[in-house]
Design a protein around this motif. Sequence first.
Motif, PDB file in Angstrom:
ATOM      1  N   VAL A 155       1.944   1.058   2.006  1.00 55.88           N
ATOM      2  CA  VAL A 155       0.531   0.738   2.177  1.00 55.88           C
ATOM      3  C   VAL A 155       0.211  -0.510   1.380  1.00 55.88           C
ATOM      4  CG1 VAL A 155      -1.829   1.526   1.847  1.00 55.88           C
ATOM      5  CG2 VAL A 155      -0.053   3.165   2.471  1.00 55.88           C
ATOM      6  N   LYS A 156      -0.221  -1.543   2.063  1.00 58.13           N
ATOM      7  CA  LYS A 156      -0.609  -2.778   1.419  1.00 58.13           C
ATOM      8  C   LYS A 156      -2.127  -2.777   1.271  1.00 58.13           C
ATOM      9  CE  LYS A 156       3.532  -4.522   1.226  1.00 58.13           C
ATOM     10  NZ  LYS A 156       4.212  -4.756  -0.041  1.00 58.13           N
ATOM     11  N   HIS A 210       7.083  -4.678  11.790  1.00 59.83           N
ATOM     12  CA  HIS A 210       6.839  -4.375  10.378  1.00 59.83           C
ATOM     13  C   HIS A 210       7.909  -4.994   9.484  1.00 59.83           C
ATOM     14  CE1 HIS A 210       6.342  -2.038   6.664  1.00 59.83           C
ATOM     15  NE2 HIS A 210       7.653  -1.893   6.701  1.00 59.83           N
ATOM     16  N   SER A 264       4.694   5.446   3.772  1.00 61.60           N
ATOM     17  CA  SER A 264       4.126   5.275   2.441  1.00 61.60           C
ATOM     18  C   SER A 264       3.930   3.815   2.082  1.00 61.60           C
ATOM     19  CB  SER A 264       5.038   5.929   1.397  1.00 61.60           C
ATOM     20  OG  SER A 264       6.283   5.236   1.317  1.00 61.60           O
ATOM     21  N   ARG A 292       0.484   0.011   8.018  1.00 63.75           N
ATOM     22  CA  ARG A 292       0.061   1.095   7.145  1.00 63.75           C
ATOM     23  C   ARG A 292      -0.791   2.076   7.929  1.00 63.75           C
ATOM     24  NH1 ARG A 292      -4.932   0.787   4.207  1.00 63.75           N
ATOM     25  NH2 ARG A 292      -6.177  -1.054   4.735  1.00 63.75           N
TER      26      ARG A 292
END
Length: 204
Positions: free
Chosen positions: A189-190, A119, A187, A157
């Motif tokens: 989130v794309k 990530h 949190s 996400r």
Amino acid sequence: MDPRADVCDGEGSDSCALNFGLELECENGVCGNRVLQRRAFVPTEAFKTADRGWGLRLLSRAAKGSLVEEYVGEVVEPGEFWKRFDATDVADPLYFCEFVDGLIIDATYKGSFARLINHACAPNARLQHRSVAGWRRVVVVMIEDGEAGDEVTVAYRLPDGVNRMWQRCLCGRKGCVSGKGAGAAASVVKEEEDVVVLSSGDEH
């Protein structure tokens, strides 16, 4: 009209360009729009990071839009996914990826090097659906130019309905949520991403 019904002549025809724009690979054997079918991915290698477990890095320059790898694994029904997910601990690595029609790709025991991608809050790649001869596939696509030695990263996400604390984010990128404490990465989130990745390693 189904763009796949158009005849691709392998010479840069309008139908070929349309297929490419719609993320459909052509079926003409000589067309250049067959990267996934030819497995003509950007060269990469697995490597051990200093603090985030295994990762994946480029072995050569990769232009924006280049395909890095296909995300493959065991395809499971939603019920089986939740059973497996509920059996994991917060410290366990996860290798789940949303597929189509509620199905999930689980690369825990069967998968490609794409499962090692870490990530980053400001990633250089994304996961994307592609269609080959009517079959949906998931590929890792560069969203910016990369150089040899660069680590390939995506933004993890969580899907709706998942409440899970995460380990502290260690990506170190500008705008990283690490300063907000454990669980903050959940949190990230794309919304523009096509595919949900719960995690792909023990590094997050």
